[in-house]
Design a protein around this motif. Structure first.
Motif, PDB file in Angstrom:
ATOM      1  N   MET A 201     -48.809  -5.405 -16.103  1.00 30.64           N
ATOM      2  CA  MET A 201     -48.857  -4.612 -14.871  1.00 30.64           C
ATOM      3  C   MET A 201     -47.804  -5.118 -13.895  1.00 30.64           C
ATOM      4  O   MET A 201     -47.089  -4.337 -13.258  1.00 30.64           O
ATOM      5  CB  MET A 201     -50.253  -4.703 -14.246  1.00 30.64           C
ATOM      6  N   ASP A 202     -47.705  -6.445 -13.767  1.00 27.60           N
ATOM      7  CA  ASP A 202     -46.655  -7.041 -12.930  1.00 27.60           C
ATOM      8  C   ASP A 202     -45.275  -6.612 -13.411  1.00 27.60           C
ATOM      9  O   ASP A 202     -44.412  -6.250 -12.620  1.00 27.60           O
ATOM     10  CB  ASP A 202     -46.714  -8.581 -12.982  1.00 27.60           C
ATOM     11  N   VAL A 203     -45.082  -6.700 -14.733  1.00 27.22           N
ATOM     12  CA  VAL A 203     -43.768  -6.398 -15.304  1.00 27.22           C
ATOM     13  C   VAL A 203     -43.372  -4.957 -15.006  1.00 27.22           C
ATOM     14  O   VAL A 203     -42.233  -4.682 -14.592  1.00 27.22           O
ATOM     15  CB  VAL A 203     -43.772  -6.666 -16.823  1.00 27.22           C
ATOM     16  N   MET A 204     -44.290  -4.021 -15.176  1.00 28.20           N
ATOM     17  CA  MET A 204     -43.977  -2.618 -14.896  1.00 28.20           C
ATOM     18  C   MET A 204     -43.640  -2.408 -13.430  1.00 28.20           C
ATOM     19  O   MET A 204     -42.664  -1.731 -13.091  1.00 28.20           O
ATOM     20  CB  MET A 204     -45.146  -1.721 -15.317  1.00 28.20           C
ATOM     21  N   ARG A 205     -44.444  -2.991 -12.551  1.00 22.42           N
ATOM     22  CA  ARG A 205     -44.177  -2.837 -11.115  1.00 22.42           C
ATOM     23  C   ARG A 205     -42.830  -3.449 -10.753  1.00 22.42           C
ATOM     24  O   ARG A 205     -42.045  -2.863  -9.996  1.00 22.42           O
ATOM     25  CB  ARG A 205     -45.301  -3.495 -10.312  1.00 22.42           C
ATOM     26  N   ASP A 206     -42.566  -4.647 -11.282  1.00 25.69           N
ATOM     27  CA  ASP A 206     -41.317  -5.335 -10.951  1.00 25.69           C
ATOM     28  C   ASP A 206     -40.101  -4.563 -11.441  1.00 25.69           C
ATOM     29  O   ASP A 206     -39.114  -4.413 -10.719  1.00 25.69           O
ATOM     30  CB  ASP A 206     -41.305  -6.738 -11.573  1.00 25.69           C
ATOM     31  N   LEU A 207     -40.160  -4.085 -12.695  1.00 26.21           N
ATOM     32  CA  LEU A 207     -39.008  -3.393 -13.245  1.00 26.21           C
ATOM     33  C   LEU A 207     -38.759  -2.065 -12.533  1.00 26.21           C
ATOM     34  O   LEU A 207     -37.610  -1.676 -12.298  1.00 26.21           O
ATOM     35  CB  LEU A 207     -39.200  -3.163 -14.747  1.00 26.21           C
ATOM     36  N   LEU A 208     -39.829  -1.361 -12.167  1.00 26.91           N
ATOM     37  CA  LEU A 208     -39.654  -0.105 -11.455  1.00 26.91           C
ATOM     38  C   LEU A 208     -39.114  -0.353 -10.051  1.00 26.91           C
ATOM     39  O   LEU A 208     -38.226   0.367  -9.575  1.00 26.91           O
ATOM     40  CB  LEU A 208     -40.986   0.645 -11.396  1.00 26.91           C
TER      41      LEU A 208
END
Length: 315
Positions: A201-208
């Motif tokens: 979830m962190d990774v998706m938020r960060d990349l977006l």
């Protein structure tokens, strides 16, 4: 975006000190804290530079930010975020009451609403960190619409903080020139829900958020998450600044930013790609990065799905 972008697979696991690994694990709250501190300062300025009541709230932000380099201390603070958030809101409301003549102004009302929204997100992030600390290798099942709603919430928070300078449209037929066109696709395959490690979830938020940060308003952002019986696949792409080809393998290193992005002011720690790659390797996955200066960037992640013993139902 062209499918011919130079792409490399980055295989080497970053060499991180325990302190750096702790920062990556906890840094999902860093951007939120920075936004909160900025909103508090803007409110103080709007109310005739009266920031006396906000000093303790700003000190709370600074204390948590400093603790990010000491994981045990940060985890202890994360357990008290609800109380801290209520204290901050109490101080904000006390400040507004001291200036009743200003309370009805749009800027003040917007700041109060933004602070409340940021604090809500902050508490959610802190709870996620605490839960992950208990079961760091678990995978959990998420409804596709819940995943989409979580990312939309992040984008709307960015939009609110921008005060009209940018926006996000999810329908290309209805968008203004300063709005990003955003495409979010979640495909559970033959299953009803998507299984993933909560840290993704962190990774998706960060990349977006990274894709938005390095793309001018009016550009395109896309995120696709899909699964098969044996794999989880994530792709995030943008039409933005791009990364010089000779730096593709370097931008996952701790604290490294591409030379063509050094002039861009950011509110985070610059760890988005580092964390994405580090998490991918922690779960035995593969990581590809494709980019060309002036055309955009694409990140692809593939994680092998684990045995059922590591699957845990969302509570």
């Amino acid at each position: 975006m062209s499918s011919e972008l130079p792409e490399i697979e980055i295989r080497e696991t970053p060499r991180l000190t325990p302190e750096q690994a702790g920062i990556l694990d906890l840094h999902s709250v860093l951007n939120v804290l920075n936004v909160l501190a900025c909103e508090l300062q803007l409110l103080g300025i709007a109310l005739e530079n009266d920031s006396e009541v906000l000093r303790r709230s700003l000190a709370f932000c600074e204390r948590f930010t400093r603790a990010l380099s000491h994981p045990a201390e940060a985890l202890a603070l994360a357990g008290s975020t609800d109380a801290g958030a209520q204290e901050v809101l109490g101080e904000v409301d006390a400040l507004i009451r001291r200036h009743p003549e200003q309370a009805g102004r749009v800027t003040v009302a917007n700041s109060r609403a933004s602070i409340g929204s940021v604090l809500e997100v902050f508490c959610i992030r802190a709870k996620e960190i605490l839960e992950r600390a208990e079961h760091p290798l678990d995978w959990r099942a998420y409804e596709p619409e819940a995943l989409r709603a979580g990312l939309v919430q992040v984008l709307r928070a960015i939009e609110s903080h921008a005060r009209g300078r940018l926006g996000f449209a999810f329908d290309g037929r209805r968008r203004s020139p300063n709005e990003y066109l955003v495409e979010l696709i979640f495909d559970p395959g033959a299953e009803e829900r998507i299984w993933l490690p909560p840290v993704m979830m962190d990774v998706m938020r960060d990349l977006l958020a990274n894709a938005r940060k390095y793309t001018e308003p009016g550009g395109r952002l896309a995120l696709e998450l899909s699964q098969t019986g044996g794999e989880l696949r994530l792709t995030v792409s943008d039409s933005g600044l791009g990364i010089p080809e000779d730096e593709l393998s370097k931008v996952v290193q701790f604290g490294h930013r591409a030379r063509n992005a050094l002039h861009i002011r950011t509110m985070g720690g610059g760890f988005g790609l580092t964390k994405a790659h580090w998490v991918t390797r922690q779960f035995g996955g593969r990581f590809w990065l494709a980019s060309r200066v002036g055309e955009g960037t694409r990140v692809r992640i593939l994680l092998p799905r684990p045995q059922a013993s590591l699957h845990r139902e969302m509570r």
